[in-house]
Enzyme design. Structure first.
Site, PDB file in Angstrom:
ATOM      1  N   LYS A  25     -62.775  15.532 -16.898  1.00 60.91           N
ATOM      2  CA  LYS A  25     -64.412  15.211 -16.795  1.00 60.91           C
ATOM      3  C   LYS A  25     -65.128  15.504 -18.160  1.00 60.91           C
ATOM      4  CE  LYS A  25     -66.101  18.429 -14.067  1.00 60.91           C
ATOM      5  NZ  LYS A  25     -67.175  17.828 -12.127  1.00 60.91           N
ATOM      6  N   ARG A  96     -69.240  24.019 -15.182  1.00 57.92           N
ATOM      7  CA  ARG A  96     -67.975  23.190 -14.176  1.00 57.92           C
ATOM      8  C   ARG A  96     -67.199  23.337 -14.514  1.00 57.92           C
ATOM      9  NH1 ARG A  96     -72.327  19.644 -12.803  1.00 57.92           N
ATOM     10  NH2 ARG A  96     -73.303  19.424 -10.541  1.00 57.92           N
ATOM     11  N   GLY A 105     -62.949  19.440  -6.209  1.00 56.99           N
ATOM     12  CA  GLY A 105     -63.087  20.837  -5.859  1.00 56.99           C
ATOM     13  C   GLY A 105     -62.541  21.628  -5.054  1.00 56.99           C
ATOM     14  N   MET A 107     -61.401  23.870  -7.988  1.00 55.22           N
ATOM     15  CA  MET A 107     -61.341  24.984  -8.916  1.00 55.22           C
ATOM     16  C   MET A 107     -63.692  25.244  -9.269  1.00 55.22           C
ATOM     17  SD  MET A 107     -58.682  24.329 -12.149  1.00 55.22           S
ATOM     18  CE  MET A 107     -59.583  22.720 -11.985  1.00 55.22           C
ATOM     19  N   ARG A 377     -65.200   9.557 -12.888  1.00 56.98           N
ATOM     20  CA  ARG A 377     -63.475   9.273 -12.850  1.00 56.98           C
ATOM     21  C   ARG A 377     -62.551   8.675 -12.337  1.00 56.98           C
ATOM     22  NH1 ARG A 377     -63.505  15.484  -9.199  1.00 56.98           N
ATOM     23  NH2 ARG A 377     -64.138  14.399  -7.399  1.00 56.98           N
ATOM     24  N   HIS A 495     -30.277  17.683   8.837  1.00 58.05           N
ATOM     25  CA  HIS A 495     -30.097  16.671   9.330  1.00 58.05           C
ATOM     26  C   HIS A 495     -30.914  16.011  10.103  1.00 58.05           C
ATOM     27  CE1 HIS A 495     -28.346  14.940  13.217  1.00 58.05           C
ATOM     28  NE2 HIS A 495     -27.105  14.239  12.519  1.00 58.05           N
ATOM     29  N   SER A 803     -20.648   7.808  -7.222  1.00 58.24           N
ATOM     30  CA  SER A 803     -21.851   7.818  -6.455  1.00 58.24           C
ATOM     31  C   SER A 803     -21.963   9.532  -6.812  1.00 58.24           C
ATOM     32  CB  SER A 803     -22.080   6.972  -4.969  1.00 58.24           C
ATOM     33  OG  SER A 803     -22.791   6.994  -4.556  1.00 58.24           O
ATOM     34  N   CYS A 870     -27.026   8.622  -4.295  1.00 55.63           N
ATOM     35  CA  CYS A 870     -26.570   8.621  -3.024  1.00 55.63           C
ATOM     36  C   CYS A 870     -27.591   9.752  -2.071  1.00 55.63           C
ATOM     37  CB  CYS A 870     -25.410   7.880  -2.079  1.00 55.63           C
ATOM     38  SG  CYS A 870     -24.705   9.182  -2.058  1.00 55.63           S
ATOM     39  N   TYR A 890     -27.747   2.428 -10.126  1.00 57.35           N
ATOM     40  CA  TYR A 890     -28.335   1.986  -8.924  1.00 57.35           C
ATOM     41  C   TYR A 890     -29.042   3.760  -8.414  1.00 57.35           C
ATOM     42  CZ  TYR A 890     -24.281   3.196  -6.111  1.00 57.35           C
ATOM     43  OH  TYR A 890     -23.101   3.824  -5.702  1.00 57.35           O
TER      44      TYR A 890
END
Length: 912
Positions: A25, A96, A105, A107, A377, A495, A803, A870, A890
């Site tokens: 801000k 503020r 909104g 604080m 903002r 699960h 993996s 994985c 990966y």
């Protein structure tokens, strides 16, 4: 150090690049000044002061700040021509918060600061509007009493003490709206409010503007730890340590500005505007405003706001069933009521978006016909809007490709991939329970309590929600046909959660307040008892459970989504695979851009059709030959599944994990089912019970499972290897480019992997000899036991790939059960013991060290070692970025998280 930065009259000591120091801000207020926009003058107390506040406390901070704050107030006085703490010509200010990460909104704010019995009289005289002056005074006492003096409701069932007084006054007056109170009513309210303060605090309401100012400043610093701010940070993974004394870039600043008034009469207003539609991303300016109001009125919803544009006003009226004539007379747009101010606001909005190159969320006030900008903002937006705005700005040449990718919040892509509730219907829905948002999406169905019932109902074309205390692999069939899954127990990687995400099924897990009675077939929640067949709805994105049927709609994936995925593919260095156990899942993941399968769990295939019978026959067999007979029945079934998966992943690697769970998960534990099994197999009930009892373990997660099964029952490894290799040869013969990778689970030593690798290679050689052809394949392991990471250099002598199974690795490293841990992890998070659930976000400090060690040690032995992950962390953005930094080849995740992982991996490459 400099603690205070001033702004006003087109000049500023700060700018937009100083976000960490001034907060979002403060930085943007400074920048708007430098852009020559109408901003009330003021100053920002830096985030570094929050460090001092935490370290040294209020008195010391006030002492250190006094001279700079006094000089800054004098600066504002010189620009406004008013005097702070002066009864005759009062300067009033707002106080503020400003945050490094936007927390709208969350604080605290104090408006109209500096008012007392003397200044209210001066304000009334100067403005010629006594009602405005006393309305501002009562607002100030109410807000200051709440924010600074802590006057809150005594319990959740009580209303705000100030609102209680106001409602009583309005009732006595016979009015409904605050705006209907006259000057005398407002004077009476101030008197009653102050009396309540005296009763509550034992002290008179402070008259000194300086005392009020220091109270407001310190209250803003304190608000970092208020309940809603803490909850917001947890929901959005904003680090708590940003607000501790040891961090050098804290998020909390304090912004003090000269007041401008939207409550001075019918020629004044306040509102919020967006340069684009935050829900859809459309390039349509929109917003709401209130005549004769202050900003908090719009946010709090005390009065129904009106639309800024004529187009928006007409659209709103149509939804409300209001005629054009009534709309124009009662609910005119700002363009109609204050056309000059509206035109200036829209022009400023376009200019701010052009400058910041992003959709802007702005707050404004109109005082007596003059427009003032209070804030801008980068606006919060939906997942669909996020994608559209980024691609629109890219096509317009406003941002480049890398910026478009970095604008993505990967998790928000979930919103585009799963069924969603109809927004209008959702507003009318009743929440009856809340659990963990385990798998995103929306589901509506009739309650059933068993997998068999779910299948039977689904065959009759009924939509069902499977409700379980907890799920096991035996429930897989029911989960597959259900619209959604609700469990009383289990966490985000239970699960139910893991399998549901793999299926793209909506799931709410760990709803601890619900009660399930399998015998009576009832679900109790929200003060209501639901019987089998009753309708409920689940929101897997929020964890909400709704009463009855809430209509859902299928998501629409437009070209912008595909464009973002193409950009991700262009910049990523880390591939994204999927966890898929069926050809259907593999095809879905391939559609989302998965480049192979990182985990195929073969045990999930054992529950299809009559396969479970063959598995149980294998388990109950008394010797090796009996097991081989049963396994021979499973061989063609598994081979067919593997062929379908290889076809779906033509050209990409497919990692298949050998049987992992303990055998007791595959046998029936109810007497009735045991009787059926005994009859089918020609055994006595006692023999079946004895075998089932012998399989029971004190801690099956650490027991006879994984490679331990293959070592003690090598015929299982032989059958699965044969199925994999035969399937690979079959699809290769059809011209499909196949790359099988056989993964040995739960290895903790060199000899374990060597034992199983020998069985695999021997079996593959036999198949090659029988078929007269070969196929390249790899043998590797899942690193999920801490010891495996410690001796990864030894294991890599045999393994061609690693993996990391981070679900179990996290479980074993922490000593947490992932199904039972939710009982206390919530408490841990609330009390700062942990920042995030380690089963949701990879613990980079602890578990991450083992992962890094495993990668480095493994590649020290085998430089060509392929490495991936994985576990469920493979689809969590911060975890994906961690894996990318370690140089993994990966990551692998459930199909519906593939787009999330792809964007996160691309961002990691760009940030690197």
């Amino acid at each position: 150090m400099k603690r205070v930065y001033t702004f006003g009259d087109g000049k500023a000591e700060g700018n937009a690049s100083m976000r960490n120091l001034l907060g979002g801000k403060g930085a943007n207020l400074a920048e708007m000044n430098l852009l020559g926009m109408p901003v009330p003058p003021g100053f920002t107390i830096t985030t570094e002061v929050c460090t001092e506040y935490t370290q040294y406390g209020r008195d010391e901070v006030v002492k250190r700040l006094t001279s700079e704050v006094e000089a800054a107030i004098a600066h504002v006085e010189s620009l406004t021509g008013c005097k702070f703490n002066d009864p005759a010509n009062p300067l009033l200010v707002s106080v503020r918060s400003g945050a490094r990460a936007s927390m709208p909104g969350m604080m605290d704010t104090v408006l109209n600061l500096g008012m007392n019995d003397a200044t209210v009289a001066s304000l009334a005289e100067k403005s010629g509007n006594p009602r405005f002056a006393w309305d501002s005074y009562r607002r100030f006492v109410q807000m200051y009493g709440d924010v600074v003096l802590g006057m809150k409701p005594k319990s959740k069932n009580d209303i705000d003490p100030f609102e209680e007084i106001m409602e009583k006054v309005k009732e006595e007056k016979g009015v409904k709206l605050d705006t209907e109170l006259d000057v005398e009513d407002l004077k009476n309210l101030v008197k009653l409010f102050k009396a309540a303060v005296k009763e509550y605090t034992g002290k008179d309401f402070p008259d000194s503007a300086w005392e009020q100012l220091w109270g407001g400043i310190c209250a803003v610093f304190d608000s970092w730890m208020n309940e809603r701010a803490i909850l917001y940070r947890r929901m959005n993974q904003i680090p708590e340590e940003w607000g501790t004394a040891v961090h050098d870039a804290l998020p909390i600043s304090v912004n003090v500005q000269a007041m401008v008034y939207g409550n001075m009469g019918d020629n004044s207003a306040t509102g919020v505007a967006f340069s684009r539609d935050a829900a859809t991303g459309e390039n349509i300016f929109n917003g709401e405003y209130l005549i004769n109001a202050q900003g908090e009125d719009v946010v709090a919803g005390i009065r129904t706001p009106q639309q800024i544009t004529v187009e928006g006003s007409r659209r709103w009226a149509a939804l409300q069933g209001i005629s054009e004539e009534e709309r124009a007379s009662k609910y005119p747009s700002l363009e109609e009521s204050m056309p000059t101010c509206a035109a200036e606001l829209i022009a400023i909005a376009h200019r701010l978006e052009d400058y910041y190159k992003d959709m802007q969320d702005m707050e404004f006030t109109i005082q007596d016909g003059k427009l003032w900008m209070l804030q801008t903002r980068n606006g919060k937006r939906t997942g669909a809007a996020m994608v559209k705005i980024a691609m629109d700005l890219l096509r317009a040449g406003e941002i480049d490709e890398k910026t478009a990718l970095l604008r993505m919040e990967p998790q928000k892509l979930d919103e585009l991939l799963h069924p969603v509730f109809d927004k209008t219907a959702l507003k009318r829905a009743t929440v009856v329970a809340k659990g963990l948002p385990a798998s995103p999406g929306a589901a509506t169905g009739q309650v059933v309590f068993a997998a068999d019932d779910a299948e039977a109902w689904a065959e009759k074309k009924k939509k069902v929600v499977l409700v379980r205390i907890e799920t096991s692999p035996e429930d897989l069939r029911g989960m597959a046909v259900a619209q959604g899954i609700l469990t009383m127990r289990g966490g985000m990687t239970s699960h139910a959660a893991v399998v549901a995400r793999g299926m793209g099924k909506c799931c709410v897990s760990g709803a601890g307040e619900i009660r399930i009675d399998y015998k009576e077939k009832t679900l109790t929640c929200g003060g209501k008892v639901y019987k089998e067949g009753d309708w409920i709805s689940l929101n897997g994105s929020t964890g909400d459970v709704y009463d009855g049927q809430v209509p859902t709609t299928e998501p629409e994936l437009d070209g912008d989504f595909g464009a973002i995925m193409n950009l991700a593919a262009k910049y990523t260095k880390t591939l994204v695979r999927t966890n898929a156990d069926s050809p259907r899942d593999a095809k879905q993941a391939r559609h989302f851009g998965a480049q192979g399968i990182g985990l195929c769990r073969t045990e999930h295939m054992f529950f299809e059709g009559d396969r479970i019978k063959a598995v149980r026959e294998m388990i109950l067999a008394s010797d090796v030959e009996g097991r081989r007979v049963a396994l021979a029945k499973l061989l063609p079934m598994q081979r067919g599944d593997f062929e379908g998966i290889f076809e779906a992943m033509d050209g990409y690697g497919v990692t298949i994990r050998l049987l992992d769970p303990p055998l007791h998960e595959f046998v029936p534990h109810q007497t009735a089912t045991q009787k059926e099994l005994a009859t089918e197999m020609g055994l006595s009930l006692e023999e079946v019970k004895a075998k089932v009892d012998s399989l029971e373990e004190f801690n099956p997660m650490l027991g006879h499972r994984g490679c331990r099964l293959g070592i003690t029952y090598p015929e299982i490894t032989e059958m699965q290897t044969r199925a994999i290799i035969e399937a690979a040869l079959a699809v290769k013969a059809r011209g499909i480019d196949v790359h099988p990778e056989i993964m040995i689970p739960l290895v903790g030593s060199l000899k374990e992997i060597q034992n199983q690798a020998d069985v695999i290679h021997l079996t593959a050689a036999k198949v090659f000899e029988e078929k007269g052809q070969t196929v390249l394949y790899k043998v590797g392991t899942m690193i999920e036991v801490p010891r495996a990471a410690l001796v990864a250099n030894q294991i890599a002598q045999v393994a061609e790939f690693f993996s990391f199974g981070t679900n179990d690795l996290t479980q074993m490293t922490f000593g947490f059960s992932r199904d039972d841990a939710p009982k206390f992890l919530k408490f841990y998070k609330e009390h700062g013991i942990i920042k995030t659930d380690p089963f949701e976000v990879l613990d980079q400090e602890g578990v991450g060290q083992l992962v890094q060690m495993g990668v480095e040690k493994g590649r020290a032995t085998n430089p060509d070692l392929k490495v991936g992950i994985c576990g469920e962390h493979g689809g969590e953005p911060s975890s994906v970025k961690f894996c990318a930094k370690l140089g993994m080849n990966y990551v692998s995740c459930s199909p519906f998280r593939v787009p999330i992982a792809r964007v996160a991996a691309a961002q990691a490459a760009i940030e690197d």
